[in-house]
Scaffold this motif. Structure first.
Motif, PDB file in Angstrom:
ATOM      1  N   ILE A 292      -4.036  -4.692   7.917  1.00 22.51           N
ATOM      2  CA  ILE A 292      -4.285  -3.516   7.089  1.00 22.51           C
ATOM      3  C   ILE A 292      -3.641  -2.301   7.754  1.00 22.51           C
ATOM      4  CG2 ILE A 292      -6.411  -4.375   6.030  1.00 22.51           C
ATOM      5  CD1 ILE A 292      -7.961  -2.639   8.038  1.00 22.51           C
ATOM      6  N   PRO A 293      -3.342  -1.271   6.990  1.00 17.30           N
ATOM      7  CA  PRO A 293      -2.759  -0.070   7.599  1.00 17.30           C
ATOM      8  C   PRO A 293      -3.725   0.537   8.610  1.00 17.30           C
ATOM      9  CG  PRO A 293      -2.655   0.044   5.193  1.00 17.30           C
ATOM     10  CD  PRO A 293      -3.479  -1.142   5.549  1.00 17.30           C
ATOM     11  N   ALA A 294      -3.192   1.071   9.685  1.00 18.05           N
ATOM     12  CA  ALA A 294      -4.024   1.637  10.753  1.00 18.05           C
ATOM     13  C   ALA A 294      -4.318   3.115  10.535  1.00 18.05           C
ATOM     14  CB  ALA A 294      -3.341   1.428  12.103  1.00 18.05           C
ATOM     15  N   CYS A 295      -4.024   3.624   9.357  1.00 14.28           N
ATOM     16  CA  CYS A 295      -4.384   5.010   9.042  1.00 14.28           C
ATOM     17  C   CYS A 295      -5.766   5.007   8.378  1.00 14.28           C
ATOM     18  CB  CYS A 295      -3.333   5.649   8.145  1.00 14.28           C
ATOM     19  SG  CYS A 295      -2.984   4.762   6.630  1.00 14.28           S
ATOM     20  N   ALA A 296      -6.295   6.175   8.124  1.00 18.07           N
ATOM     21  CA  ALA A 296      -7.617   6.277   7.506  1.00 18.07           C
ATOM     22  C   ALA A 296      -7.630   5.551   6.165  1.00 18.07           C
ATOM     23  CB  ALA A 296      -8.001   7.737   7.320  1.00 18.07           C
ATOM     24  N   ILE A 297      -8.648   4.735   5.934  1.00 18.47           N
ATOM     25  CA  ILE A 297      -8.720   3.916   4.725  1.00 18.47           C
ATOM     26  C   ILE A 297      -8.697   4.775   3.463  1.00 18.47           C
ATOM     27  CG2 ILE A 297     -11.229   3.712   4.559  1.00 18.47           C
ATOM     28  CD1 ILE A 297      -8.761   0.838   4.029  1.00 18.47           C
ATOM     29  N   GLY A 298      -9.240   5.980   3.519  1.00 15.39           N
ATOM     30  CA  GLY A 298      -9.219   6.872   2.366  1.00 15.39           C
ATOM     31  C   GLY A 298      -7.842   7.434   2.066  1.00 15.39           C
ATOM     32  N   ASP A 299      -6.908   7.271   3.001  1.00 13.81           N
ATOM     33  CA  ASP A 299      -5.541   7.762   2.818  1.00 13.81           C
ATOM     34  C   ASP A 299      -4.607   6.679   2.272  1.00 13.81           C
ATOM     35  OD1 ASP A 299      -6.266  10.238   3.772  1.00 13.81           O
ATOM     36  OD2 ASP A 299      -5.519   9.868   5.804  1.00 13.81           O
ATOM     37  N   THR A 300      -5.141   5.498   1.997  1.00 11.30           N
ATOM     38  CA  THR A 300      -4.315   4.404   1.492  1.00 11.30           C
ATOM     39  C   THR A 300      -4.623   4.142   0.023  1.00 11.30           C
ATOM     40  OG1 THR A 300      -5.891   2.657   2.069  1.00 11.30           O
ATOM     41  CG2 THR A 300      -4.297   3.289   3.756  1.00 11.30           C
TER      42      THR A 300
ATOM     43  N   TYR B 228       0.832  -1.200   0.000  1.00  9.80           N
ATOM     44  CA  TYR B 228       0.000   0.000   0.000  1.00  9.80           C
ATOM     45  C   TYR B 228       0.867   1.250   0.000  1.00  9.80           C
ATOM     46  CZ  TYR B 228      -3.885  -2.859   1.856  1.00  9.80           C
ATOM     47  OH  TYR B 228      -4.870  -3.802   2.051  1.00  9.80           O
ATOM     48  N   ALA B 229       0.386   2.308  -0.642  1.00  8.65           N
ATOM     49  CA  ALA B 229       0.931   3.645  -0.447  1.00  8.65           C
ATOM     50  C   ALA B 229       0.137   4.254   0.703  1.00  8.65           C
ATOM     51  CB  ALA B 229       0.774   4.482  -1.707  1.00  8.65           C
ATOM     52  N   VAL B 230       0.840   4.842   1.663  1.00  5.06           N
ATOM     53  CA  VAL B 230       0.206   5.436   2.843  1.00  5.06           C
ATOM     54  C   VAL B 230       0.818   6.816   3.084  1.00  5.06           C
ATOM     55  CG1 VAL B 230      -0.313   3.205   3.938  1.00  5.06           C
ATOM     56  CG2 VAL B 230       1.862   4.319   4.407  1.00  5.06           C
ATOM     57  N   PRO B 231       0.181   7.643   3.906  1.00  2.00           N
ATOM     58  CA  PRO B 231       0.764   8.956   4.206  1.00  2.00           C
ATOM     59  C   PRO B 231       2.136   8.825   4.869  1.00  2.00           C
ATOM     60  CG  PRO B 231      -1.508   8.812   4.996  1.00  2.00           C
ATOM     61  CD  PRO B 231      -1.105   7.441   4.567  1.00  2.00           C
ATOM     62  N   GLU B 232       3.025   9.765   4.573  1.00  2.00           N
ATOM     63  CA  GLU B 232       4.371   9.707   5.141  1.00  2.00           C
ATOM     64  C   GLU B 232       4.385   9.948   6.646  1.00  2.00           C
ATOM     65  OE1 GLU B 232       7.233  11.921   2.925  1.00  2.00           O
ATOM     66  OE2 GLU B 232       6.905  10.713   1.139  1.00  2.00           O
ATOM     67  N   ASN B 233       3.314  10.529   7.200  1.00  2.00           N
ATOM     68  CA  ASN B 233       3.260  10.654   8.656  1.00  2.00           C
ATOM     69  C   ASN B 233       2.869   9.328   9.309  1.00  2.00           C
ATOM     70  OD1 ASN B 233       0.552  10.605   8.021  1.00  2.00           O
ATOM     71  ND2 ASN B 233       0.014  12.453   9.168  1.00  2.00           N
TER      72      ASN B 233
ATOM     73  N   TYR C  57       3.307   0.636   3.106  1.00  2.00           N
ATOM     74  CA  TYR C  57       2.918  -0.328   4.128  1.00  2.00           C
ATOM     75  C   TYR C  57       2.861  -1.676   3.435  1.00  2.00           C
ATOM     76  CZ  TYR C  57       0.071  -2.850   7.536  1.00  2.00           C
ATOM     77  OH  TYR C  57      -0.402  -3.772   8.448  1.00  2.00           O
ATOM     78  N   LEU C  58       3.530  -2.663   4.003  1.00  2.00           N
ATOM     79  CA  LEU C  58       3.592  -3.998   3.437  1.00  2.00           C
ATOM     80  C   LEU C  58       2.916  -4.968   4.391  1.00  2.00           C
ATOM     81  CD1 LEU C  58       4.873  -5.536   1.028  1.00  2.00           C
ATOM     82  CD2 LEU C  58       6.807  -5.978   2.518  1.00  2.00           C
ATOM     83  N   ALA C  59       1.959  -5.728   3.880  1.00  2.00           N
ATOM     84  CA  ALA C  59       1.240  -6.703   4.699  1.00  2.00           C
ATOM     85  C   ALA C  59       1.452  -8.101   4.124  1.00  2.00           C
ATOM     86  CB  ALA C  59      -0.254  -6.379   4.709  1.00  2.00           C
ATOM     87  N   THR C  60       1.833  -9.044   4.986  1.00  2.00           N
ATOM     88  CA  THR C  60       1.932 -10.447   4.583  1.00  2.00           C
ATOM     89  C   THR C  60       1.162 -11.280   5.580  1.00  2.00           C
ATOM     90  OG1 THR C  60       3.981 -10.807   5.823  1.00  2.00           O
ATOM     91  CG2 THR C  60       4.205 -10.154   3.519  1.00  2.00           C
ATOM     92  N   TRP C  61       0.502 -12.324   5.088  1.00  2.00           N
ATOM     93  CA  TRP C  61      -0.243 -13.214   5.970  1.00  2.00           C
ATOM     94  C   TRP C  61      -0.477 -14.550   5.290  1.00  2.00           C
ATOM     95  CZ3 TRP C  61      -2.374  -9.589   2.908  1.00  2.00           C
ATOM     96  CH2 TRP C  61      -3.500  -9.904   2.175  1.00  2.00           C
TER      97      TRP C  61
END
Length: 87
Positions: free
Chosen positions: A50-58, A26-31, A38-42
């Motif tokens: 999933i990234p813990a930032c706002a879903i609209g920011d990913t 994922y591309a996520v905000p730099e903050n 953000y890299l997710a493996t499972w």
């Protein structure tokens, strides 16, 4: 385990991926992440991280699924500019 090497935006990195598993980039905000990624493996049967930032920011950049034997991966989604290679 298998490994996937990603290349995106001038960055290269390798990540281990479980056999019968998935990887998403994922591309996520730099903050949220210093490199803006953000890299997710499972493994199959596990809860997808999933990234813990706002879903609209990913923005999902890649989604790959590993085969049970780990010898190949299935490309489910790959955004423009993202490259990968299985190691």
């Amino acid at each position: 385990m298998s490994e996937i090497k990603f290349s995106y935006g001038g960055q290269e990195f390798t990540t281990p991926v479980p056999l019968s598993g998935h990887v998403k980039l994922y591309a996520v905000p730099e903050n949220y992440s210093d490199d803006g990624l953000y890299l997710a493996t499972w493994a199959n049967g596990e809860i997808e991280p999933i990234p813990a930032c706002a879903i609209g920011d990913t923005l999902m950049l890649a989604h790959l699924e590993m085969t049970q034997d780990g010898k190949s991966c299935k490309r489910i989604y790959l955004a423009e500019g993202v490259k990968y290679a299985q190691k």
